[in-house]
Write a protein that holds these residues in place. Structure first.
Motif: not given
Length: 624
Positions: A307-324
């Protein structure tokens, strides 16, 4: 998209009609928090809750034809509305707004009840013809937008969600046992069945016409129509198919970027969502987009690196949340309330968290990669079909012969395996039901008849058979419903699906199956296209199924809600499931290190657990 509702039937006092409309609309406020609108005439009422996305100022509904004789409400997006508008204006129609849904009354006047076939979009609508006193309900080609209806006091009530229908005084609250049996058998419920007796889901690609004399007719205006095996054009080259698919998918993405509000995207780290995100970036290079991802505490199912690889490549403002497990538990009741059905997996909680992340950024629209697996052969079954075609059945195996007879009835093909051995699964379901319910099994067994139109399977290649069944049994009433629409709109967010554009589907259905799965590689042709836009780390990675913590994981957390809902006392009191069978499954699932392979194993306790939540949430009665 928004929420629609209404009724047709005996004439009510205006105040009573308005009260019913307001109550039904209030149940859909989460789908449309921005505005509302109503229409009433003798014997009919229409209601609308708006999520403002296109023409923010003047796009409220209901909308009327130029002459005022046709009125409509629509939950959805008509992506080719500009082309349709130009065509209709040449025919003399006039429009007052820029709203895409304003074309519906004019389309109905020009083409009649089957006008939906001319639209490219995701929609559910109600059109009322005041002159003919005719109501037309319709749903988009593949079932992205939901629409339910129920018989009421000599008429019909309808709504975008069942909870709106339950606000109508004449809609009962009872469990449909065949609907429950479908949940335990197929990937999800199958339209027109729901979990509520007397409430039906309008199937995708269908319009329901209620004429002024009360006569009703259901018309299928579209279905996924694959060529027969003899009609497949195997002479087509991979490059030719890639070029055609590329053009169609780019146009599908352009269509779905139409909005007067910002558009973001979900980014799972897999091929499909990454390809859509890359196309968005290429088509709008001057716009920085937001992307949203779920990561997991359990590293075995976590995809954050990709996910982070693609976000960096596309230059997006990336948001993520950890789920358990804690986050899954916290959202269990809410996901069932919005799904309006028991669930086979907990991933809906992740989807709910995703849409909350979108809303927290004050956004309303996201693009997703849903639909590619079903069109381009993304599940393991497509690959296994190649090997099964080389196997020969043992003519002395009685169980195999009986299973073949069942497959013949379900799919029109004794040799075609979809998902599981259904005879063995029927025995498991009967053991799971309480003795009182099991006594009635013969009457509600969902395998008593074919769940799909087997004529669409006759003479088709195994790849196309599986794709058709995935569209009908997995896509419309599961992935696009409880897994998609409901959890997105729970937070007033609209999800859009470029892979499910009707023109993309038309391209895909003409691609030879030999190009879809090749040398054991799933989605072979789609990967060839993806190499134009994505790094090898994404294209060549092993497929990663969307999974979330199973009921076995939740059981080991000793969560009071889970313990109560699965207790012997509670199971016995509700009366639907066998308490001894549930206890056996609990002991099995609690074994150290035990987890389910959710690709191949049914999470039966997840269904039992969420069914208990369904009973409580919607005040459904115990079995008697």
């Amino acid at each position: 998209m928004c929420g629609i509702l209404g009724f047709i039937g005996p004439t009510l006092a205006e105040s009573e009609g308005r009260r019913r409309l307001a109550a039904m609309a209030d149940a859909l406020r989460h789908r449309g928090p921005d505005d509302e609108g109503f229409f009433q005439a003798p014997g009919v009422g229409l209601g609308f809750r708006r999520l403002s996305i296109v023409d923010l100022v003047s796009g409220n509904q209901p909308v009327f034809s130029t002459d005022g004789t046709v009125v409509s409400v629509c939950n959805g997006e008509i992506y080719n509305h500009r082309e349709l508008r130009a065509e209709l204006e040449q025919r003399g129609h006039r429009f007052r707004t820029r709203s895409d849904t304003e074309v519906l009354p004019a389309l109905y006047q020009e083409y009649g009840p089957e006008f939906a076939a001319r639209m490219n979009g995701q929609f559910a609508f109600a059109v009322y013809d005041l002159t003919r006193r005719r109501l037309v309900l319709g749903r988009d080609h593949v079932g992205i937008a939901p629409l339910f209806h129920a018989e009421v006091d000599g008429g019909l009530a309808f709504g975008s969600e069942i909870k709106a229908l339950l606000r109508h005084p004449d809609v009962p609250r009872r469990v449909d046992l065949t609907g429950l049996d479908q949940i335990l058998t197929f990937p999800g419920p199958v339209s027109p069945r729901t979990l509520f007796a007397g409430v039906e889901s309008l199937p995708p690609g269908t319009v329901l016409v209620v004429d002024g004399d009360g006569q009703r007719r259901r018309i299928t205006y579209w279905d996924l129509d694959y060529p027969t095996a003899a009609e497949i054009d195997d002479s087509r080259s991979a490059e030719e198919c890639v070029e055609e698919l590329d053009a169609a998918l780019r146009q599908a993405v352009r269509y779905r970027l139409q909005a007067d509000v910002p558009v973001g995207g979900y980014l799972s780290g897999g091929l499909d969502s990454s390809l859509i995100a890359a196309l968005v970036a290429e088509l709008t290079p001057d716009v920085q987009r937001h992307t949203f991802s779920i990561t997991f505490q359990d590293r075995r199912i976590d995809e954050s690196a990709h996910q982070r690889l693609m976000a960096r490549r596309l230059g997006t403002l990336h948001h993520e949340t950890v789920v358990g497990p804690e986050q899954i538990h916290a959202h269990l009741t809410n996901i069932v309330r919005h799904a309006e059905a028991p669930l086979r997996e907990s991933y809906n909680a992740c989807s709910l968290i995703l849409s909350r992340m979108v809303r927290d950024q004050d956004m309303k629209v996201v693009l997703t990669g849903e639909g590619a697996d079903e069109l381009f052969g993304g599940y393991v079954g497509y690959r296994l079909d190649v090997h099964r075609a080389q196997e020969e059945a043992d003519p002395t195996d009685l169980d195999a012969l009986l299973e073949a007879q069942l497959r013949e009835r379900l799919w029109g093909d004794p040799g075609f395996l979809y998902e599981k051995n259904y005879r063995a699964a029927a025995e498991t379901r009967q053991a799971l039901y309480s003795q009182a319910v099991a006594k009635r099994f013969a009457g509600f067994d969902c395998l008593n008849g074919a769940p799909v139109d087997v004529r669409r399977l006759a003479g088709r290649h195994p790849f196309h058979k599986r794709s058709y069944l995935d569209f009908k049994l997995r896509m419309a009433d599961h992935l696009l419903a409880d897994h998609g629409d409901r959890v997105a709109f729970a937070n007033s967010v609209e999800a859009r699906y470029p892979f499910l554009d009707v023109n993309v589907i038309d391209v895909a259905r003409r691609i030879p199956p030999s190009l879809m799965v090749r040398d054991g590689e799933e989605k072979h042709l789609l990967k060839r296209l993806a190499r134009r836009y994505l790094p090898a780390e994404i294209v060549d990675r092993q497929k990663f199924s969307f999974v979330a913590p199973s009921s076995a994981v939740l059981l080991r957390q000793n969560i009071p809600l889970v313990e109560e809902l699965l207790s012997q006392e509670r199971i016995r009191r509700d009366g639907y499931f066998n308490p001894d069978t549930v206890e056996h499954l609990k002991r099995l699932y609690r074994q150290p290190g035990r987890d389910l392979n959710q690709t191949f194993e049914d999470d039966l306790l997840m269904v039992v657990l969420t069914f208990g939540i369904l009973l409580d949430t919607f005040e459904l009665p115990a079995f008697s």
